[in-house]
Enzyme design. Structure first.
Site, mmCIF file in Angstrom:
data_model
loop_
_atom_site.group_PDB
_atom_site.id
_atom_site.type_symbol
_atom_site.label_atom_id
_atom_site.label_comp_id
_atom_site.label_asym_id
_atom_site.label_seq_id
_atom_site.Cartn_x
_atom_site.Cartn_y
_atom_site.Cartn_z
ATOM 1 N N SER A 112 31.325 35.690 40.979
ATOM 2 C CA SER A 112 32.726 35.570 42.260
ATOM 3 C C SER A 112 33.761 36.020 41.419
ATOM 4 C CB SER A 112 33.048 34.441 43.190
ATOM 5 O OG SER A 112 33.714 33.905 42.186
ATOM 6 N N ASP A 150 29.933 31.827 47.549
ATOM 7 C CA ASP A 150 31.566 32.191 47.645
ATOM 8 C C ASP A 150 31.830 33.386 48.647
ATOM 9 O OD1 ASP A 150 31.227 30.189 46.410
ATOM 10 O OD2 ASP A 150 32.020 30.652 44.538
ATOM 11 N N ARG A 208 37.170 31.852 35.502
ATOM 12 C CA ARG A 208 36.354 32.510 36.122
ATOM 13 C C ARG A 208 36.598 32.660 37.061
ATOM 14 N NH1 ARG A 208 33.759 27.185 35.211
ATOM 15 N NH2 ARG A 208 33.662 25.812 36.843
ATOM 16 N N ASP A 209 36.173 33.497 37.873
ATOM 17 C CA ASP A 209 36.734 33.485 39.410
ATOM 18 C C ASP A 209 38.379 34.243 39.376
ATOM 19 O OD1 ASP A 209 34.337 32.225 40.609
ATOM 20 O OD2 ASP A 209 35.733 30.472 40.211
ATOM 21 N N GLU A 232 38.541 25.786 39.910
ATOM 22 C CA GLU A 232 37.637 27.330 40.152
ATOM 23 C C GLU A 232 38.288 27.793 41.624
ATOM 24 O OE1 GLU A 232 33.970 26.429 39.562
ATOM 25 O OE2 GLU A 232 33.449 25.738 41.294
#
Length: 661
Positions: free
Chosen positions: A101, A41, A167-168, A220
């Protein structure tokens, strides 16, 4: 410049993906020539002191195209140097490791108080899994030496909502409200959560957005930024994008006031859809447990499940509350469940299926006379999708369904078996405004800040798919960088993507072909690239054909077809015969996206780079990005026109120079 492939041995750099992902050994003939590679990513994208940085500051560039490893990148590469002791390599990994990430911001006003000597610090935000339940939490680290080294902040985590699908993080400064904003995808319920902070350390919840559009895949890698409509600085809208596993990403257009993102009403109207479910007689739906199913082994001991099990990704798309799930013991157990006997009374059996794609080892089987007559494995995604079997030849016979997990790792998911007159509508994509209609453009992100004289928004994506990312020969490259714009059409405002102008600096040998009106196959002899690494522009007009387009990578019984269907107004890329594809049966496929025939004219801007093709139609109105693996000698180019003529007004090609020297 040091060899780019050697320099960007990002298997030692990319934190979010295992180093084993990038073993290329005997597959180097497919390595890209001008893409950022290898990479997972795009993450931690920022600008500072004349340079743009990629992947947590491990690579820098002045033009988004040519990349050099930074000091931190060189350090992290040593973590995989076999000449060093394991102890030394482990210590380097521990020093340089952040987490999954996320974002890097330049704290220009030192709101965090973490800068020194009057210099603004870099602040990174990332996610990690926490024990014992694998909840995903957000961490913070800071750097005062341009990302050469990072210091984890003493408060950890800085944000935790008690979710395994959180996340992210995307973090940016919102000038009108004088605060920092964090946006994070919440995959369990297809939402995006917004938080605010004055100091980057203490965060408060502000609002949620969603669900809208494609909601049956995992959300995400969110991004959010303002853009002018039609280049009018007085007409600003915000673009909110979110990647949707296992496909690409979708985008929304609306307003952001520093607290809440509000989707434009007309845009939202185009996203309305009817919830689809085949009509039929329910055979098994798991809403009352496993009924009279027989169980062998332990794989289904926690079935039926109402949600994902321990260390299992979010499961989307179930019907009702419960579904069959073999992920017991983190997917390491084996076993099967077998249904009671039922009589086949209709032509089709439809059901929801998901999980890992391992034919034979993970399967949903129809048994007639105790023999397997139909079988379905998972689709390598976190979602359950409708599928079905034609069972008309077995009408009147007794049958059973067995759901089998013989794999030491992985799981099979199933739900809502129906006896139906018609086969289920099997739709790969939900109704949404997709950023890219190809299978290989994921985790798209824009740079978080830019040089003062830069007025573009530029983003990149990971050219890979979680469906086969661990199996394909070239397992992680970034797309070419793309300029992102908003443009008004009769049907509303839409997002456009075009290759950035800096890519023109790679142009080498230039070939042009005079215009031609033709039907059938046209093979311009002058158009003979020496390698599958080039840029191609072709303009079609005076279209009187049903379907037309161009074939690339032709030779050795291989070809990738880029075509347009007039009646359906669809652009497509057909890679079923593109070359090497035996690493997984999910790879050969056709991918298509909507493209209006506005003026009986079509321009295709195509970038080919050994293992990839990126197609930009009509100045980026529709984009399809796809991995392909043609043999290096399969370099032929042909044009085709079916059931009518088409005129090629312009045909130009540039071989592109490698960024490896």
């Amino acid at each position: 410049m040091i060899n780019f492939i050697q320099k960007l041995s990002l298997s030692a750099i990319i934190i979010s993906i295992s180093s084993n992902l990038y073993g290329q050994v005997d597959k180097e003939k497919y390595n890209p020539s001008y893409h950022f590679y290898p990479s997972g990513d795009p993450t931690g994208l920022f600008y500072k002191d004349g340079l743009y940085y990629n992947n947590w500051g491990t690579a820098s560039s002045s033009d988004f195209v040519h990349w050099n490893l930074t000091e931190s990148g060189l350090l992290r590469r040593k973590a995989f140097d076999p000449s060093l002791s394991q102890k030394v390599r482990d210590s380097i990994r521990n020093i340089s490791r952040l987490g999954g990430s996320g974002t890097i911001v330049v704290d220009e006003k030192n709101t965090s108080g973490l800068g020194i000597n009057g210099n603004p610090p870099l602040i990174s935000f990332w996610h990690n899994d926490s024990e014992p339940w694998g909840n995903q939490v957000i961490g913070l680290a800071f750097s005062n030496d341009k990302a050469k080294t990072w210091t984890r902040y003493e408060k950890y985590p800085i944000l935790d909502i008690n979710s395994r699908e959180f996340r992210d993080p995307k973090v940016f400064w919102h000038e009108p409200t004088n605060k920092w904003v964090m946006a994070i995808g919440w995959a369990e319920v297809a939402k995006i959560k917004f938080f605010s902070s004055s100091n980057l350390i203490d965060w408060e919840f502000m609002s949620d957005f969603g669900p809208y559009g494609a909601v049956e895949g995992v959300w995400e890698c969110v991004d959010l930024f303002p853009l002018a409509i039609d280049n009018d600085p007085n007409n600003i809208k915000w673009v909110l994008s979110i990647s949707v596993q296992p496909l690409s990403g979708q985008y929304f257009i609306g307003d952001f006031d520093g607290t809440r993102f509000t989707i434009d009403s007309e845009f939202a109207m185009d996203l309305k859809k009817d919830d689809y479910k085949p009509l039929g007689e329910v055979l098994f739906d798991f809403e009352r447990g496993l009924d009279d199913w027989k169980m062998e082994g332990t794989a289904f001991i926690e079935s039926p499940s109402s949600q994902a099990l321990l260390y299992q990704g979010a499961v989307m798309g179930k019907e009702g509350l419960f579904f069959a799930n073999s992920h017991h013991d983190r997917g390491r157990s084996t076993g099967k469940i077998i249904s009671p006997v039922f009589r086949i009374t209709k032509d089709h059996i439809n059901f929801l299926a998901g999980g890992n794609h391992i034919p034979n080892d993970l399967s949903i089987n129809l048994l007639v006379d105790e023999k397997i007559v139909r079988s379905q494995t998972g689709n390598n995604s976190g979602g359950l999708q409708w599928t079905g079997w034609n069972v008309s030849e077995f009408k009147g016979e007794n049958a059973r369904i067995e759901i089998v997990d013989k794999a030491p790792n992985g799981a099979i998911l199933a739900d809502h078996f129906l006896m139906c007159d018609d086969l289920a509508l099997i739709a790969e994509r939900e109704k949404a405004f997709w950023v890219d209609y190809g299978p290989d453009f994921f985790a798209v992100r824009a740079w978080n800040n830019y040089a003062k004289n830069e007025d573009r928004a530029v983003w990149i994506g990971w050219m890979g798919s979680w469906r086969y990312g661990g199996k394909e020969p070239v397992r992680g490259i970034q797309s070419i960088p793309r300029k992102v714009e908003l443009k008004s059409f009769s049907e509303g405002v839409r997002l456009l993507q075009t290759p950035i102008k800096e890519l023109q600096g790679l142009r080498g040998k230039h070939l042009t072909v005079a215009g031609e009106t033709f039907e059938g196959i046209w093979n311009p002899k002058k158009l003979n690239p020496s390698k599958n690494s080039y840029e191609l522009i072709v303009d079609f007009e005076n279209i009187d054909a049903d379907e037309f387009g161009i074939k690339i990578g032709v030779g050795n019984n291989q070809q990738t077809i880029i075509g347009y269907n007039i009646s359906e107004e669809k652009l497509y890329v057909d890679r079923r015969d593109s070359g090497l594809d035996d690493f997984i049966s999910l790879f050969p496929q056709i991918n298509e996206g909507p493209l209006k025939n506005r003026s009986n004219h079509l321009r295709l801007h195509i970038f080919v780079d050994n293992c990839s093709v990126e197609v930009f139609a009509n100045d980026g109105e529709t984009v399809i990005s796809s991995k392909i693996y043609p043999d290096p000698s399969s370099v032929g180019i042909e044009l085709f026109s079916n059931l009518g003529e088409v005129k090629v007004n312009r045909l130009e090609m540039w071989e592109l120079e490698s960024i490896t020297q």
